[in-house]
Scaffold this active site. Structure first.
Site, PDB file in Angstrom:
ATOM      1  N   LYS A  22       0.216 -93.556  97.183  1.00 44.42           N
ATOM      2  CA  LYS A  22       0.157 -92.767  95.937  1.00 44.42           C
ATOM      3  C   LYS A  22       0.510 -91.308  96.192  1.00 44.42           C
ATOM      4  CE  LYS A  22      -3.986 -91.081  94.284  1.00 44.42           C
ATOM      5  NZ  LYS A  22      -3.946 -89.644  94.003  1.00 44.42           N
ATOM      6  N   ASN A  23      -0.125 -90.709  97.207  1.00 45.95           N
ATOM      7  CA  ASN A  23       0.047 -89.263  97.383  1.00 45.95           C
ATOM      8  C   ASN A  23       1.386 -88.903  98.022  1.00 45.95           C
ATOM      9  OD1 ASN A  23      -2.325 -88.897  96.102  1.00 45.95           O
ATOM     10  ND2 ASN A  23      -3.535 -88.521  97.951  1.00 45.95           N
ATOM     11  N   CYS A 117     -11.288 -81.223  87.298  1.00 45.75           N
ATOM     12  CA  CYS A 117     -11.335 -82.677  87.126  1.00 45.75           C
ATOM     13  C   CYS A 117     -12.646 -83.179  87.710  1.00 45.75           C
ATOM     14  CB  CYS A 117     -10.137 -83.338  87.786  1.00 45.75           C
ATOM     15  SG  CYS A 117     -10.247 -83.317  89.562  1.00 45.75           S
ATOM     16  N   ARG A 122     -10.583 -77.264  91.136  1.00 47.87           N
ATOM     17  CA  ARG A 122      -9.164 -77.413  91.460  1.00 47.87           C
ATOM     18  C   ARG A 122      -8.287 -76.332  90.836  1.00 47.87           C
ATOM     19  NH1 ARG A 122      -7.785 -83.741  91.915  1.00 47.87           N
ATOM     20  NH2 ARG A 122      -6.364 -82.967  93.479  1.00 47.87           N
ATOM     21  N   ASP A 306     -10.203 -87.991 101.048  1.00 43.89           N
ATOM     22  CA  ASP A 306      -9.976 -89.194 100.229  1.00 43.89           C
ATOM     23  C   ASP A 306     -10.619 -90.445 100.826  1.00 43.89           C
ATOM     24  OD1 ASP A 306      -8.556 -87.559  98.579  1.00 43.89           O
ATOM     25  OD2 ASP A 306      -6.585 -88.231  99.226  1.00 43.89           O
ATOM     26  N   ARG A 398      -6.033 -95.835  89.052  1.00 41.20           N
ATOM     27  CA  ARG A 398      -5.160 -94.660  89.217  1.00 41.20           C
ATOM     28  C   ARG A 398      -4.445 -94.680  90.574  1.00 41.20           C
ATOM     29  NH1 ARG A 398      -7.741 -88.974  87.852  1.00 41.20           N
ATOM     30  NH2 ARG A 398      -5.672 -88.519  88.645  1.00 41.20           N
TER      31      ARG A 398
END
Ligand code: EPU
Length: 426
Positions: A22-23, A117, A122, A306, A398
């Site tokens: 994803k990242n 978030c 952030r 993460d 997500r």
């Protein structure tokens, strides 16, 4: 709303192929705005909600995106907008690093301030500082950020903190800027190396990714290419934790073990046997995990934030006391309350969690509060006695493509259910 109904107690066993990261794919999709000519094909593009949100934004900007399974095709010929759509941009914070490529192509860009978030405030000061260092004039007005890049020029950029997104933003803004841009104190995550690989595959000239100094020599033009992102080291780590806590034995195929060293070293400390091959990682768990003395999250090559929630979940059943310190985000321990409802013994003080391992967890109804915290609850549910329901699994979608399928292929018993239709007396 959807949730996962999980029958706990099955040992995970077998082999699983990792999805594209994803990242890595999110900045790669942003950088796909840079070429004027040719089609870009992203192979192994994970079917996750954040990638859909990103292609939704690209579509509104005029880029034509079409997906067939894991293959995504992008064509920029119709790219004409520089204002990012408000609603979609708010859905993913990664929209902020579209500023770089839009400025690179069109010399102006507008985005709504992304705000905080679930995991923290952030701020975006480092992104804006980096762009200002390249001569972008920025006006913040009523929550909207207007960037004017008529006077953009290459040069040195220094970051006070190695922000992943800000480093990527500047790399993309500089890719088409004449002259040499040098990014000092750059983030060193593997996903930054992958972005360098993608820009260079398109004909760009970037070097140094993976170190603290990145050099970008602007080129006149980039062209579309076919590219596959690196395998997802966080999905890999999540599956390893799930196998570790259930006493299982799994093989991650197409993994990049070099990217997973911080996680595999911690799992070794917990008593797992780990074998690393060129593109495979094999884990065999002991009957009961041992606690680790301390885990501190840090920018790469430190322990990844993460993976903090998933390791915390695994440590709930380990013998002894584990201490976890979350240094990167200020609000990333929200999974703790739900883990305690399942019988875990965790004390939190500020950003530190002290976990005293218990012999068993009990299935419960819990709710995902953020992406990785949700994955942590699934891990705990897999190891718990009895049945659990992990609600609000949209947050997990997500970043994990059909997580239930990967787990079930390893012998777990996970079902996607509508949480509002479940009988609470069940
Ligand atoms: N920060 C600032 N100012 C900025 C930018 C960042 O203060 O302008 C702070 C952040 O608030 C945070 C810290 O710096 O406290 C690290 O943020 P960073 O910019 O490095 O993170 P990011 O680019 O926003 C990416 C990942 C995150 C991952 C972090 C850290 C993507 C799309 N997201 O976010 O992934 O946690 O790097 O490794 O690449 C996830 O996948 O669950 C996730 C949150």
């Amino acid at each position: 709303m959807e949730g996962f109904q999980v029958k706990g107690g099955e040992k995970l066993k077998g082999q699983v192929r990792l999805q594209g990261a994803k990242n890595a794919v999110l900045p790669i999709l942003a950088a796909a705005l840079l070429p004027e000519e040719g089609e870009t094909v992203i192979r192994d593009c994970p079917e996750i909600r954040d990638a859909d949100a990103m292609t939704g934004i690209l579509g509104k900007l005029g880029c034509v995106c079409s997906r067939r399974g894991a293959e995504l095709r992008l064509n920029n010929r119709g790219l004409r907008h520089w204002e990012m759509p408000d609603e979609l941009s708010k859905q993913i914070r990664s929209s902020i690093f579209l500023l770089g490529p839009i400025l690179g192509r069109m010399r102006r860009a507008t985005v709504t301030y992304p705000g905080g978030c679930e995991i923290g405030l952030r701020p975006i000061d480092l992104h804006l500082k980096g762009l200002r260092a390249l001569g972008v004039r920025i006006l913040e007005e009523g929550g909207v950020i207007h960037c004017e890049g008529g006077g953009m020029r290459s040069g040195p950029v220094y970051f006070d903190y190695p922000s992943v997104g800000a480093t990527e933003n500047v790399m993309m803004a500089a890719a088409l800027l004449p002259g040499l841009t040098t990014i000092h104190n750059a983030a060193r995550e593997p996903e930054i190396e992958d972005l360098q690989g993608f820009i260079n595959a398109m004909g760009g000239c970037v070097r140094g990714a993976g170190t603290q100094v990145i050099e970008v020599e602007g080129v006149k033009k980039l062209r579309g290419v076919s590219y596959a992102p690196i395998p997802d080291r966080i999905v890999g780590g999540t599956l390893l934790c799930a196998a570790a806590v259930t006493g299982g034995e799994i093989i991650l195929a197409n993994a990049c073990p070099r990217h997973m060293i911080p996680v595999s070293e911690k799992l070794k400390e917990m008593g797992c046997r780990i074998l690393q091959e060129t593109d495979r990682l094999i884990l065999k768990a002991p009957d009961r995990l041992k606690a680790f003395s301390q885990l501190q999250t840090q920018p790469h090559p430190g322990f990844p934030t993460d993976m903090q929630a998933q390791m915390l979940a695994a440590s709930c059943l380990a013998e002894g006391t584990s201490v976890i310190v979350e240094n990167v985000f200020e609000n990333r321990l929200s999974h703790v309350a739900d883990l305690c409802r399942m019988g875990a013994d965790i004390r939190v003080s500020g950003r530190t969690a002290v976990v005293r391992g218990v012999k068993a967890l009990t299935g419960a109804r819990v709710t995902a509060r953020d992406l990785r915290g949700g994955a942590a609850l699934v891990i705990a549910a897999l190891a718990a006695q009895g049945e659990s329901v992990v609600g609000h699994i949209a947050l997990v979608d997500r970043g994990y493509a059909h997580l239930e399928d990967a787990l079930n292929a390893l012998g777990a018993c996970v079902r996607r259910v509508k949480t509002d239709t479940i009988d609470p007396s069940e």
